[in-house]
Every structure is written in C-alpha cells, then in structure tokens.
Design a protein around this motif. Structure first.
Motif, PDB file in Angstrom:
ATOM      1  N   LEU A 156       0.822  -1.221   0.102  1.00  0.00           N
ATOM      2  CA  LEU A 156       0.150  -0.050   0.045  1.00  0.00           C
ATOM      3  C   LEU A 156       0.899   1.103  -0.055  1.00  0.00           C
ATOM      4  O   LEU A 156       0.546   2.320  -0.503  1.00  0.00           O
ATOM      5  CB  LEU A 156      -0.921  -0.138   1.346  1.00  0.00           C
ATOM      6  CG  LEU A 156      -2.116  -1.012   1.526  1.00  0.00           C
ATOM      7  CD1 LEU A 156      -2.739  -0.988   2.770  1.00  0.00           C
ATOM      8  CD2 LEU A 156      -2.833  -1.090   0.231  1.00  0.00           C
ATOM      9  N   PRO A 173       3.866   2.024  -4.099  1.00  0.00           N
ATOM     10  CA  PRO A 173       3.363   1.632  -5.606  1.00  0.00           C
ATOM     11  C   PRO A 173       4.296   1.477  -6.384  1.00  0.00           C
ATOM     12  O   PRO A 173       4.172   0.609  -7.323  1.00  0.00           O
ATOM     13  CB  PRO A 173       2.480   2.866  -6.046  1.00  0.00           C
ATOM     14  CG  PRO A 173       2.025   3.748  -4.808  1.00  0.00           C
ATOM     15  CD  PRO A 173       3.513   3.715  -3.818  1.00  0.00           C
ATOM     16  N   ARG A 208      -4.316   2.749  -3.344  1.00  0.00           N
ATOM     17  CA  ARG A 208      -3.996   1.486  -3.563  1.00  0.00           C
ATOM     18  C   ARG A 208      -4.871   0.276  -2.844  1.00  0.00           C
ATOM     19  O   ARG A 208      -5.250  -0.693  -3.376  1.00  0.00           O
ATOM     20  CB  ARG A 208      -2.628   1.145  -2.606  1.00  0.00           C
ATOM     21  CG  ARG A 208      -1.174   1.918  -3.360  1.00  0.00           C
ATOM     22  CD  ARG A 208      -0.881   1.489  -4.538  1.00  0.00           C
ATOM     23  NE  ARG A 208       0.018   0.160  -4.468  1.00  0.00           N
ATOM     24  CZ  ARG A 208       0.515  -0.456  -5.313  1.00  0.00           C
ATOM     25  NH1 ARG A 208       0.138  -0.241  -6.639  1.00  0.00           N
ATOM     26  NH2 ARG A 208       1.168  -1.623  -5.058  1.00  0.00           N
TER      27      ARG A 208
END
Length: 172
Positions: free
Chosen positions: A45, A48, A130
């Motif tokens: 999370l 990325p 995310r």
C-alpha cells in the motif's frame, strides 16, 4: 479473494515474486520468509513503485528506493500502533480491502512515527488509492456465479410476494 496465511493479500502476488535480483536479504524475501502478510499489505500500500519490480527487475535500482533504516523501524512500529477504534494498523491491513478503506480514511495515522518520517497525509492518500486498487483486484478474482436463482421478495406490510421476474401473488 486471495489469502496468504489466512489473511487477505492486497498485492497480486506474494513478496517472493517481487524479490530484488542478487539481494540475499531484501525486504521482500524477509517478509516472505516470515510469512508476514500484514507487513506485506502495508508495504504494498505504501510503495506503489514496488509493482515495477514485477516487470523491470533487472533495472530495479533506477526506480525503486528502499525505506531507510529509520523508516523501516518506524514502519514496523506503525503496524503495532492503535490507529482506529482500538485496532492496530496491522489489524486494519489484515481486513478485506473494502473494510480497510473506511478505517484508513479515518485512522489516526499521525500517531505513528512512520507518518512523520515518510509522507504524512500523502501516505494516507497513497494507501487509499492502493486499497481501491486492491478492492478492484479482489473483485476481478471473484469466481463467476455457478447458478442462477430467482430472488423472492416479500412485502410484509401488504403481504405481497413475488419472484424477480415480477410475478406477484396474494396470500390465499
């Protein structure tokens, strides 16, 4: 939903697939060896650019930057910090993505040292984006329904009931 060690996994693959070539003790191998799903979820999370490792492993040093030693310590401390409704961040990222979205949106992330060492509110926004991606990946992995069934509805006030196709019946 893909489970790893009985916990929903947000990333499409386990950390071993993201392992940095040539690095014997990279963070991904450590998480894999420890089976630490919550740490893996939070890491995925948070960073990325990790996804680039799946397609550009030989050039990882051009686009991927590990957390500093201080950030790594704060990262693991954050997992054990209560951030929402008496839940630790590890408990939050052990939930299905759709459940975690609401908690992360309102979590007291500023209670963690990592929040202050990393990106503050930008960290929350990255995690939220995310989590929405993880929820979509989860949805895309759901098996198709195997049977069609009519839905029965009942209006208890008028005592009408029917099937999805609109047929209505009065009690006799």
């Amino acid at each position: 939903m893909v489970l790893w060690n009985g916990i929903p996994m947000y990333a499409p693959l386990t950390p071993e697939y993201y392992a940095i070539p040539g690095a014997q003790r990279c963070v991904f191998r450590i998480m894999q060896d420890q089976g630490d799903t919550q740490a893996w979820n939070l890491y995925w999370l948070t960073k990325p650019e990790t996804d680039n490792l799946l397609v550009r492993k030989e050039e990882w040093f051009n686009y991927y930057h590990s957390l500093s030693e201080t950030q790594t310590e704060a990262f693991y401390e954050a997992l054990d910090t209560e951030v929402s409704q008496r839940l630790t961040l590890a408990s939050v990222v052990a939930l299905a993505p759709r459940e975690a979205i609401h908690l992360v949106a309102n979590a007291q992330l500023e209670k963690t040292r990592f929040y202050h060492l990393y990106d503050g509110e930008a960290w929350r926004q990255t995690m939220m984006g995310r989590l929405f991606l993880a929820a979509r990946l989860e949805r895309d992995h759901l098996p198709p329904p195997t049977e069609q069934a009519d839905v029965v509805w009942i209006d208890f006030h008028t005592r009408h009931h029917g099937l999805r196709n609109g047929t209505q019946h009065r009690p006799g």
